[in-house]
Scaffold this motif. Structure first.
Motif, PDB file in Angstrom:
ATOM      1  N   THR A   1      10.007  -3.246   7.638  1.00 13.79           N
ATOM      2  CA  THR A   1       8.596  -3.397   7.985  1.00 13.79           C
ATOM      3  C   THR A   1       8.396  -2.866   9.392  1.00 13.79           C
ATOM      4  N   ARG A   2       7.337  -2.051   9.578  1.00 15.40           N
ATOM      5  CA  ARG A   2       7.062  -1.477  10.893  1.00 15.40           C
ATOM      6  C   ARG A   2       5.611  -1.717  11.284  1.00 15.40           C
ATOM      7  N   ALA A   3       5.401  -1.976  12.567  1.00 18.42           N
ATOM      8  CA  ALA A   3       4.064  -2.079  13.153  1.00 18.42           C
ATOM      9  C   ALA A   3       3.835  -0.812  13.966  1.00 18.42           C
ATOM     10  N   VAL A   4       2.820  -0.032  13.599  1.00 18.07           N
ATOM     11  CA  VAL A   4       2.606   1.303  14.141  1.00 18.07           C
ATOM     12  C   VAL A   4       1.261   1.361  14.854  1.00 18.07           C
ATOM     13  N   ASP A   5       1.206   2.023  15.990  1.00 19.51           N
ATOM     14  CA  ASP A   5      -0.049   2.209  16.700  1.00 19.51           C
ATOM     15  C   ASP A   5      -0.987   3.064  15.850  1.00 19.51           C
ATOM     16  N   ALA A   6      -2.190   2.568  15.597  1.00 20.52           N
ATOM     17  CA  ALA A   6      -3.112   3.258  14.699  1.00 20.52           C
ATOM     18  C   ALA A   6      -3.603   4.580  15.255  1.00 20.52           C
ATOM     19  N   GLU A   7      -3.619   4.739  16.561  1.00 19.17           N
ATOM     20  CA  GLU A   7      -4.119   5.969  17.171  1.00 19.17           C
ATOM     21  C   GLU A   7      -3.050   7.047  17.275  1.00 19.17           C
ATOM     22  N   THR A   8      -1.811   6.651  17.584  1.00 17.11           N
ATOM     23  CA  THR A   8      -0.767   7.628  17.884  1.00 17.11           C
ATOM     24  C   THR A   8       0.338   7.710  16.833  1.00 17.11           C
ATOM     25  N   GLY A   9       0.506   6.666  16.026  1.00 16.29           N
ATOM     26  CA  GLY A   9       1.615   6.627  15.080  1.00 16.29           C
ATOM     27  C   GLY A   9       2.925   6.178  15.679  1.00 16.29           C
ATOM     28  N   VAL A  10       2.929   5.793  16.950  1.00 16.13           N
ATOM     29  CA  VAL A  10       4.142   5.307  17.613  1.00 16.13           C
ATOM     30  C   VAL A  10       4.500   3.921  17.076  1.00 16.13           C
ATOM     31  N   VAL A  11       5.787   3.694  16.801  1.00 11.76           N
ATOM     32  CA  VAL A  11       6.239   2.413  16.265  1.00 11.76           C
ATOM     33  C   VAL A  11       6.367   1.402  17.396  1.00 11.76           C
ATOM     34  N   ASN A  12       5.669   0.271  17.255  1.00 14.97           N
ATOM     35  CA  ASN A  12       5.739  -0.793  18.256  1.00 14.97           C
ATOM     36  C   ASN A  12       6.935  -1.705  18.026  1.00 14.97           C
ATOM     37  N   TRP A  13       7.129  -2.111  16.794  1.00 14.51           N
ATOM     38  CA  TRP A  13       8.317  -2.893  16.442  1.00 14.51           C
ATOM     39  C   TRP A  13       8.680  -2.639  14.982  1.00 14.51           C
ATOM     40  N   ARG A  14       9.938  -2.938  14.660  1.00 13.31           N
ATOM     41  CA  ARG A  14      10.413  -2.836  13.282  1.00 13.31           C
ATOM     42  C   ARG A  14      11.270  -4.048  12.971  1.00 13.31           C
ATOM     43  N   TYR A  15      11.234  -4.438  11.717  1.00 10.40           N
ATOM     44  CA  TYR A  15      12.071  -5.564  11.281  1.00 10.40           C
ATOM     45  C   TYR A  15      12.763  -5.153   9.994  1.00 10.40           C
ATOM     46  N   ARG A  16      14.094  -5.066  10.050  1.00 12.89           N
ATOM     47  CA  ARG A  16      14.881  -4.704   8.877  1.00 12.89           C
ATOM     48  C   ARG A  16      15.303  -5.995   8.195  1.00 12.89           C
ATOM     49  N   ARG A  17      14.633  -6.303   7.099  1.00 13.78           N
ATOM     50  CA  ARG A  17      14.759  -7.626   6.501  1.00 13.78           C
ATOM     51  C   ARG A  17      15.802  -7.704   5.397  1.00 13.78           C
ATOM     52  N   GLY A  18      16.491  -6.613   5.082  1.00 12.52           N
ATOM     53  CA  GLY A  18      17.461  -6.634   4.000  1.00 12.52           C
ATOM     54  C   GLY A  18      16.871  -6.074   2.726  1.00 12.52           C
ATOM     55  N   TYR A  19      17.712  -5.790   1.771  1.00  8.79           N
ATOM     56  CA  TYR A  19      17.265  -5.101   0.561  1.00  8.79           C
ATOM     57  C   TYR A  19      16.158  -5.874  -0.143  1.00  8.79           C
ATOM     58  N   GLY A  20      15.165  -5.142  -0.592  1.00 12.42           N
ATOM     59  CA  GLY A  20      14.089  -5.705  -1.392  1.00 12.42           C
ATOM     60  C   GLY A  20      13.475  -4.615  -2.230  1.00 12.42           C
ATOM     61  N   PHE A  21      12.365  -4.909  -2.856  1.00 12.25           N
ATOM     62  CA  PHE A  21      11.665  -3.925  -3.661  1.00 12.25           C
ATOM     63  C   PHE A  21      10.597  -3.243  -2.809  1.00 12.25           C
ATOM     64  N   PRO A  22      10.209  -2.005  -3.157  1.00  2.66           N
ATOM     65  CA  PRO A  22       9.088  -1.370  -2.456  1.00  2.66           C
ATOM     66  C   PRO A  22       7.808  -2.141  -2.752  1.00  2.66           C
ATOM     67  N   HIS A  23       7.296  -2.834  -1.775  1.00  2.91           N
ATOM     68  CA  HIS A  23       6.144  -3.695  -1.997  1.00  2.91           C
ATOM     69  C   HIS A  23       4.865  -2.871  -2.075  1.00  2.91           C
ATOM     70  N   VAL A  24       3.892  -3.423  -2.759  1.00  2.31           N
ATOM     71  CA  VAL A  24       2.628  -2.716  -2.922  1.00  2.31           C
ATOM     72  C   VAL A  24       1.914  -2.597  -1.588  1.00  2.31           C
ATOM     73  N   SER A  25       1.895  -3.658  -0.805  1.00  2.00           N
ATOM     74  CA  SER A  25       1.217  -3.639   0.494  1.00  2.00           C
ATOM     75  C   SER A  25       1.582  -4.903   1.256  1.00  2.00           C
ATOM     76  N   PRO A  26       1.828  -4.812   2.565  1.00  2.00           N
ATOM     77  CA  PRO A  26       2.079  -6.033   3.331  1.00  2.00           C
ATOM     78  C   PRO A  26       0.813  -6.866   3.462  1.00  2.00           C
ATOM     79  N   ALA A  27       0.929  -8.162   3.264  1.00  2.00           N
ATOM     80  CA  ALA A  27      -0.199  -9.076   3.440  1.00  2.00           C
ATOM     81  C   ALA A  27      -0.179  -9.594   4.872  1.00  2.00           C
TER      82      ALA A  27
END
Length: 409
Positions: free
Chosen positions: A151-177
């Motif tokens: 999961t990544r939090a990205v700046d909406a204007e620039t696309g720069v990644v603010n933080w990432r969290y590698r949570r372990g194997y899972g399925f490609p989710h439809v959308s983060p809530a």
């Protein structure tokens, strides 16, 4: 994999400081899964269609109005790989997902990821991801992107990644809530992350590898479960600590539920639509797919005033009474594939794979219908009086030309 025990409470454990044990990752990802460059900026307007299904409840209902039958069709971005997931309309950018996108015949490198463009279709930035990635979610000045294990939090204007969290194997989710400053995601265990910092707030104690996607309210998270061996097709977690409130005895489910005040509605993998009590998870009613054809399942449900709407293949759009499950009305083409519609203040707007766009009154009266010269490839979004959707032209695969379109002013 450790299957989810039916009716067994899953205690939430630890704070963000606790070490994770998620899958076969490197030592750093295994014990220090978060990378933090800066806090994500959650301030500002989310935009008119900021996530899959418009909101964290996945209702697909908006207060605005939609286009008329004479609206223009504008191709905003060309691509030889068409978007097949819902377009997100943020406050300043449009976001769409492409998979294995080759921009021209001379380009040997395939791109998969999220592309951000302005209202005229000019590219702002792009974020490379794995081929399977969920519909982004825009919150203020941040875009949340979810892949199968990241999961990544990205700046909406620039696309720069603010933080990432590698949570372990899972399925490609439809959308983060994302709701009330929290990001809800699944992996080996279901997690709640602080939306600003990416810190883990809680995780379920037992592994839940079949979690597909989720919807969220102020106090609950309704998660979809993709394997029968792992419990019910839906389960509800307490948003505060991750403890299980209930499991619903419906078939395995991959799509997110649409959550109302007293009932949530889901389409399971067998194609049936079910109404489930938000209080205790009891199944109130179920309606099997009522159509012939090869693809005998409903699309993701949508909530309107007093009814739940579902599309599907080879049948018209259907509205069911939320209380009883009885058919309230049908509308639209009877022999095309209907994507999940959108509900506006002035009516219901639907599109079909075959390129038909139509409007229906909330009481079920069809107002207009128009045929477009293209194959629609995603469910529509509604923003600023226009419908946005992916599409392609061309009959043969090698001649497909795709992109995403605006139907409206």
């Amino acid at each position: 994999m450790c299957p989810l025990s039916r009716r067994r409470a899953l205690a939430a454990v630890g704070s963000a400081a606790a070490f994770g044990t998620a899958g076969c990752l490197g030592l750093r990802d295994r014990y220090v899964p978060r990378t933090h460059e800066r806090d994500a900026d959650l301030s500002g307007d989310d935009g008119p269609w900021p996530t899959l299904g418009h909101d964290a409840r996945r209702t697909a209902s908006v207060a605005g109005t939609g286009p008329d039958a004479n609206a223009r069709v504008t191709r905003l971005t060309e691509a030889n790989r068409f978007p097949d997931r819902q377009v997100v309309v943020g406050s300043d950018v449009l976001l769409f997902v492409v998979r294995r996108w080759r921009e021209n015949d001379r380009d040997d490198e395939l791109f998969s990821g999220v592309v951000a463009v302005d209202r005229e279709g000019s590219e702002r930035w792009r974020l490379r991801t794995e081929p399977d990635v969920g519909v982004p979610t825009a919150v203020g000045n941040t875009v949340f992107v979810e892949e199968s294990n990241l999961t990544r939090a990205v700046d909406a204007e620039t696309g720069v990644v603010n933080w990432r969290y590698r949570r372990g194997y899972g399925f490609p989710h439809v959308s983060p809530a994302v709701r009330d400053g929290r990001v809800y995601v699944g992996g080996r265990r279901f997690l709640a992350l602080d939306a600003a910092t990416g810190e883990r707030l809680w995780r379920t104690d037992e592994e839940m590898p079949a979690v597909q996607t989720c919807s969220a309210t102020a106090g609950r998270v309704v998660a979809s479960n993709g394997y029968a061996e792992n419990g019910g097709g839906l389960f509800c977690l307490d948003a505060a600590d991750g403890s299980v409130r209930w499991e619903a005895d419906v078939a395995p489910t991959h799509d997110p539920a649409a959550v109302g005040e007293r009932r949530c509605f889901s389409v399971d993998d067998e194609g049936a639509l079910s109404a489930v009590s938000t209080a205790d998870g009891s199944v109130q009613w179920t309606r099997a797919r009522a159509a012939d054809g090869d693809r005998s399942r409903y699309e993701q449900p949508v909530l309107a005033d007093g009814v739940v709407l579902v599309g599907g293949a080879n049948a018209p759009l259907r509205a069911f009474d939320r209380e009883t499950g009885e058919t309230a009305w049908t509308a639209g083409p009877a022999d095309e594939r209907h994507y999940a519609p959108v509900v506006a203040a002035d009516g219901v707007y639907g599109v079909t794979r075959e390129g038909t766009v139509y409007e229906v009154g909330v009481e079920g009266t069809e107002r207009w219908r128009r045929s477009l010269d293209r194959t629609v490839t995603s469910a529509p979004s509604l923003a600023e009086g226009a419908l946005y959707f992916g599409s392609r032209t061309g009959e043969r695969v090698e001649r497909w030309q795709g992109g995403f379109d605006r139907f409206g002013p």
